[in-house]
Design a protein around this motif. Structure first.
Motif, PDB file in Angstrom:
ATOM      1  N   GLY A  46       0.818  -1.212   0.000  1.00 34.59           N
ATOM      2  CA  GLY A  46       0.000   0.000   0.000  1.00 34.59           C
ATOM      3  C   GLY A  46       0.848   1.257   0.000  1.00 34.59           C
ATOM      4  N   ARG A  47       1.892   1.260   0.817  1.00 33.25           N
ATOM      5  CA  ARG A  47       2.746   2.440   0.871  1.00 33.25           C
ATOM      6  C   ARG A  47       3.529   2.624  -0.424  1.00 33.25           C
ATOM      7  NH1 ARG A  47       7.507   2.367   2.713  1.00 33.25           N
ATOM      8  NH2 ARG A  47       7.154   0.506   3.981  1.00 33.25           N
ATOM      9  N   ALA A  48       3.965   1.514  -1.032  1.00 36.27           N
ATOM     10  CA  ALA A  48       4.693   1.613  -2.298  1.00 36.27           C
ATOM     11  C   ALA A  48       3.810   2.194  -3.392  1.00 36.27           C
ATOM     12  CB  ALA A  48       5.213   0.236  -2.706  1.00 36.27           C
ATOM     13  N   LEU A  49       2.545   1.779  -3.444  1.00 34.40           N
ATOM     14  CA  LEU A  49       1.631   2.290  -4.470  1.00 34.40           C
ATOM     15  C   LEU A  49       1.304   3.761  -4.238  1.00 34.40           C
ATOM     16  CD1 LEU A  49      -0.804  -0.751  -4.834  1.00 34.40           C
ATOM     17  CD2 LEU A  49       1.021  -0.051  -6.406  1.00 34.40           C
ATOM     18  N   ARG A  50       1.073   4.132  -2.967  1.00 32.43           N
ATOM     19  CA  ARG A  50       0.798   5.544  -2.667  1.00 32.43           C
ATOM     20  C   ARG A  50       2.005   6.410  -3.010  1.00 32.43           C
ATOM     21  NH1 ARG A  50      -1.178   3.279   2.082  1.00 32.43           N
ATOM     22  NH2 ARG A  50       0.648   4.027   3.224  1.00 32.43           N
ATOM     23  N   SER A  51       3.187   5.938  -2.628  1.00 32.28           N
ATOM     24  CA  SER A  51       4.399   6.710  -2.903  1.00 32.28           C
ATOM     25  C   SER A  51       4.649   6.838  -4.406  1.00 32.28           C
ATOM     26  CB  SER A  51       5.607   6.036  -2.236  1.00 32.28           C
ATOM     27  OG  SER A  51       5.471   6.052  -0.833  1.00 32.28           O
ATOM     28  N   THR A  52       4.362   5.769  -5.150  1.00 29.12           N
ATOM     29  CA  THR A  52       4.545   5.829  -6.603  1.00 29.12           C
ATOM     30  C   THR A  52       3.604   6.845  -7.224  1.00 29.12           C
ATOM     31  OG1 THR A  52       5.307   3.544  -6.724  1.00 29.12           O
ATOM     32  CG2 THR A  52       4.392   4.493  -8.729  1.00 29.12           C
ATOM     33  N   GLY A 171       3.398   5.134 -18.337  1.00 31.02           N
ATOM     34  CA  GLY A 171       4.621   4.367 -18.568  1.00 31.02           C
ATOM     35  C   GLY A 171       5.616   4.553 -17.446  1.00 31.02           C
ATOM     36  N   MET A 172       5.811   5.806 -17.047  1.00 34.47           N
ATOM     37  CA  MET A 172       6.747   6.091 -15.960  1.00 34.47           C
ATOM     38  C   MET A 172       6.256   5.452 -14.657  1.00 34.47           C
ATOM     39  SD  MET A 172       7.398   8.353 -13.223  1.00 34.47           S
ATOM     40  CE  MET A 172       8.895   8.899 -12.422  1.00 34.47           C
ATOM     41  N   ALA A 173       4.950   5.594 -14.364  1.00 35.71           N
ATOM     42  CA  ALA A 173       4.390   5.054 -13.125  1.00 35.71           C
ATOM     43  C   ALA A 173       4.468   3.535 -13.095  1.00 35.71           C
ATOM     44  CB  ALA A 173       2.938   5.500 -12.971  1.00 35.71           C
ATOM     45  N   GLY A 177       6.402   1.916 -10.220  1.00 36.15           N
ATOM     46  CA  GLY A 177       5.506   1.192  -9.327  1.00 36.15           C
ATOM     47  C   GLY A 177       5.871  -0.267  -9.202  1.00 36.15           C
ATOM     48  N   THR A 178       6.223  -0.901 -10.316  1.00 40.95           N
ATOM     49  CA  THR A 178       6.621  -2.307 -10.268  1.00 40.95           C
ATOM     50  C   THR A 178       7.868  -2.479  -9.414  1.00 40.95           C
ATOM     51  OG1 THR A 178       5.686  -2.685 -12.476  1.00 40.95           O
ATOM     52  CG2 THR A 178       7.257  -4.311 -11.657  1.00 40.95           C
ATOM     53  N   ALA A 179       8.871  -1.636  -9.652  1.00 40.49           N
ATOM     54  CA  ALA A 179      10.098  -1.714  -8.860  1.00 40.49           C
ATOM     55  C   ALA A 179       9.815  -1.444  -7.385  1.00 40.49           C
ATOM     56  CB  ALA A 179      11.126  -0.724  -9.392  1.00 40.49           C
ATOM     57  N   ALA A 180       8.950  -0.452  -7.100  1.00 40.90           N
ATOM     58  CA  ALA A 180       8.656  -0.095  -5.713  1.00 40.90           C
ATOM     59  C   ALA A 180       7.959  -1.230  -4.978  1.00 40.90           C
ATOM     60  CB  ALA A 180       7.792   1.168  -5.682  1.00 40.90           C
ATOM     61  N   VAL A 181       6.973  -1.841  -5.629  1.00 38.63           N
ATOM     62  CA  VAL A 181       6.238  -2.933  -4.978  1.00 38.63           C
ATOM     63  C   VAL A 181       7.150  -4.132  -4.735  1.00 38.63           C
ATOM     64  CG1 VAL A 181       4.410  -4.640  -5.334  1.00 38.63           C
ATOM     65  CG2 VAL A 181       3.970  -2.228  -5.799  1.00 38.63           C
ATOM     66  N   VAL A 182       7.960  -4.491  -5.713  1.00 38.09           N
ATOM     67  CA  VAL A 182       8.863  -5.634  -5.554  1.00 38.09           C
ATOM     68  C   VAL A 182       9.847  -5.380  -4.411  1.00 38.09           C
ATOM     69  CG1 VAL A 182      10.732  -6.932  -6.647  1.00 38.09           C
ATOM     70  CG2 VAL A 182       8.652  -6.425  -7.934  1.00 38.09           C
ATOM     71  N   GLY A 255       8.901  -4.374 -21.602  1.00 36.55           N
ATOM     72  CA  GLY A 255       7.735  -3.674 -22.116  1.00 36.55           C
ATOM     73  C   GLY A 255       6.667  -3.503 -21.047  1.00 36.55           C
ATOM     74  N   TRP A 256       5.601  -2.801 -21.423  1.00 36.24           N
ATOM     75  CA  TRP A 256       4.566  -2.533 -20.425  1.00 36.24           C
ATOM     76  C   TRP A 256       3.812  -3.810 -20.046  1.00 36.24           C
ATOM     77  CZ3 TRP A 256      -0.652  -3.393 -21.114  1.00 36.24           C
ATOM     78  CH2 TRP A 256      -1.088  -3.626 -22.415  1.00 36.24           C
ATOM     79  N   VAL A 257       3.713  -4.751 -20.984  1.00 35.58           N
ATOM     80  CA  VAL A 257       3.011  -5.996 -20.675  1.00 35.58           C
ATOM     81  C   VAL A 257       3.780  -6.796 -19.627  1.00 35.58           C
ATOM     82  CG1 VAL A 257       2.190  -8.196 -21.597  1.00 35.58           C
ATOM     83  CG2 VAL A 257       1.928  -6.100 -22.950  1.00 35.58           C
ATOM     84  N   GLY A 258       5.090  -6.944 -19.820  1.00 40.66           N
ATOM     85  CA  GLY A 258       5.893  -7.684 -18.865  1.00 40.66           C
ATOM     86  C   GLY A 258       5.889  -7.056 -17.488  1.00 40.66           C
ATOM     87  N   LEU A 259       6.032  -5.722 -17.419  1.00 33.32           N
ATOM     88  CA  LEU A 259       6.014  -5.032 -16.132  1.00 33.32           C
ATOM     89  C   LEU A 259       4.658  -5.174 -15.454  1.00 33.32           C
ATOM     90  CD1 LEU A 259       7.938  -1.777 -17.129  1.00 33.32           C
ATOM     91  CD2 LEU A 259       8.722  -3.522 -15.521  1.00 33.32           C
ATOM     92  N   LEU A 260       3.596  -5.078 -16.242  1.00 34.70           N
ATOM     93  CA  LEU A 260       2.253  -5.213 -15.671  1.00 34.70           C
ATOM     94  C   LEU A 260       2.034  -6.614 -15.120  1.00 34.70           C
ATOM     95  CD1 LEU A 260      -0.433  -3.793 -15.163  1.00 34.70           C
ATOM     96  CD2 LEU A 260      -1.198  -4.564 -17.424  1.00 34.70           C
ATOM     97  N   VAL A 261       2.524  -7.623 -15.828  1.00 33.17           N
ATOM     98  CA  VAL A 261       2.399  -9.003 -15.348  1.00 33.17           C
ATOM     99  C   VAL A 261       3.143  -9.172 -14.027  1.00 33.17           C
ATOM    100  CG1 VAL A 261       3.074 -11.382 -15.810  1.00 33.17           C
ATOM    101  CG2 VAL A 261       1.995 -10.031 -17.611  1.00 33.17           C
ATOM    102  N   VAL A 262       4.382  -8.649 -13.958  1.00 29.21           N
ATOM    103  CA  VAL A 262       5.154  -8.744 -12.713  1.00 29.21           C
ATOM    104  C   VAL A 262       4.412  -8.072 -11.565  1.00 29.21           C
ATOM    105  CG1 VAL A 262       7.270  -8.019 -11.548  1.00 29.21           C
ATOM    106  CG2 VAL A 262       7.377  -8.913 -13.884  1.00 29.21           C
ATOM    107  N   LEU A 263       3.889  -6.869 -11.811  1.00 28.95           N
ATOM    108  CA  LEU A 263       3.178  -6.123 -10.775  1.00 28.95           C
ATOM    109  C   LEU A 263       1.940  -6.887 -10.307  1.00 28.95           C
ATOM    110  CD1 LEU A 263       2.831  -3.549  -9.104  1.00 28.95           C
ATOM    111  CD2 LEU A 263       1.641  -2.527 -11.053  1.00 28.95           C
ATOM    112  N   LEU A 264       1.163  -7.404 -11.244  1.00 27.81           N
ATOM    113  CA  LEU A 264      -0.067  -8.122 -10.885  1.00 27.81           C
ATOM    114  C   LEU A 264       0.242  -9.412 -10.135  1.00 27.81           C
ATOM    115  CD1 LEU A 264      -2.219  -7.632 -14.119  1.00 27.81           C
ATOM    116  CD2 LEU A 264      -2.455  -6.468 -11.912  1.00 27.81           C
ATOM    117  N   VAL A 265       1.306 -10.117 -10.537  1.00 31.22           N
ATOM    118  CA  VAL A 265       1.672 -11.357  -9.849  1.00 31.22           C
ATOM    119  C   VAL A 265       2.061 -11.067  -8.400  1.00 31.22           C
ATOM    120  CG1 VAL A 265       3.423 -13.179  -9.726  1.00 31.22           C
ATOM    121  CG2 VAL A 265       2.324 -12.660 -11.903  1.00 31.22           C
TER     122      VAL A 265
END
Length: 281
Positions: A46-52, A171-173, A177-182, A255-265
């Motif tokens: 939650g904090r990573a998403l808010r900060s992003t 794109g930037m977010a 966001g993916t890096a922050a959540v991980v 790409g955005w698809v790969g990053l989105l998959v990582v974030l969702l997983v």
């Protein structure tokens, strides 16, 4: 009428903007602040998403203002950007030294409830960091930004310009966001397994701030020497540029698809683990 290619280009430009040569060292500095010893995985996400969201707001606000308002006098403004980069690097390094001594950064201190539990971060401080990130990055990224987004506004299509701007921000977010959540989830996992690692991780974050700040300051100093003394290549800048190119290539490869998959997983894993623990309790 813009085609899908224009939006794909805007999304790609946003992805790469987060790891641009001028400001990419600020990304690990930001990520280092996300690991807290009193966070569980769900709270860390939650904090990573808010900060992003806050960091992205500050970043794109500066780019939007610069692109639409300052672009006509960009040449006179850009020569002062290295000075800001130098000062920002010194401030970051000083903040890192502050954290290494065991203190907490005032601008990122948690607001606490009466029970002493963390409630939320100071949102405005992360917005300010995002704005600083953008100002340090302008020299390297304003040209593709102007080419992708501002061109659409100047062509007379406000709606298309807004859509491209939002795509660039997305794109930037997505990358940040993916890096922050991980990082936040991984850090929370380490602390949960070894509570004594909290202070150690804080000092590791301080060390990252010091290194990132020194590099940012050096980069600003090098830019000033290039502008005013005609300096050539610098081994420190060239070495960091090699790392930056690798990061940019990796971001483009995923790409955005790969990053989105990582974030969702990661989000699904944390959500499932949290539900299982509550159901078991």
């Amino acid at each position: 009428m813009l085609g899908d290619g224009a939006f794909a280009l805007a999304l790609g430009a946003g992805l790469v903007a987060a790891v641009n040569p001028c400001g990419f060292a600020l990304l690990p500095a930001y990520l280092a602040t996300l690991v807290r010893p009193d966070d569980g995985r769900a709270a860390a996400v939650g904090r990573a998403l808010r900060s992003t969201a806050a960091l992205t707001l500050g970043f794109v606000a500066v780019f939007g203002a610069f692109g639409l308002v300052v672009a006509p006098v960009a040449s006179s403004v850009q020569r002062w950007l290295p000075v800001f980069t130098l000062v920002l690097g010194v401030v970051l390094a000083a903040a890192g030294v502050w954290v290494l001594t065991g203190r907490e950064l005032p601008g990122l201190r948690l607001l606490r409830t009466g029970s002493g539990r963390p409630l939320t971060d100071r949102w405005w401080s992360v917005v300010g960091f995002g704005a600083s990130y953008a100002l340090a990055s302008l020299t390297c990224t304003i040209a593709p930004f102007l080419a992708v987004v501002v061109t659409a506004f100047r062509a007379g299509s406000v709606a298309e310009g807004v859509a491209l701007f939002a795509t660039y921000a997305a794109g930037m977010a997505l990358l940040v966001g993916t890096a922050a959540v991980v990082v936040a989830v991984a850090g929370a996992g380490v602390v949960s397994r070894a509570r004594g690692a909290g202070p150690v991780l804080a000092r590791v974050g301080g060390g990252i701030l010091v290194v990132a700040g020194l590099y940012v300051a050096w980069y600003g100093f090098w830019e000033l020497r290039v502008l005013h003394a005609g300096a050539g290549t610098d081994p420190v800048v060239e070495g960091a540029a090699a790392v930056q190119r690798w990061l940019a290539s990796a971001a483009e490869g995923l790409g955005w698809v790969g990053l989105l998959v990582v974030l969702l997983v990661v989000l699904a894993s944390v959500g499932g683990l949290t539900w299982w623990r509550r159901h078991r309790a």
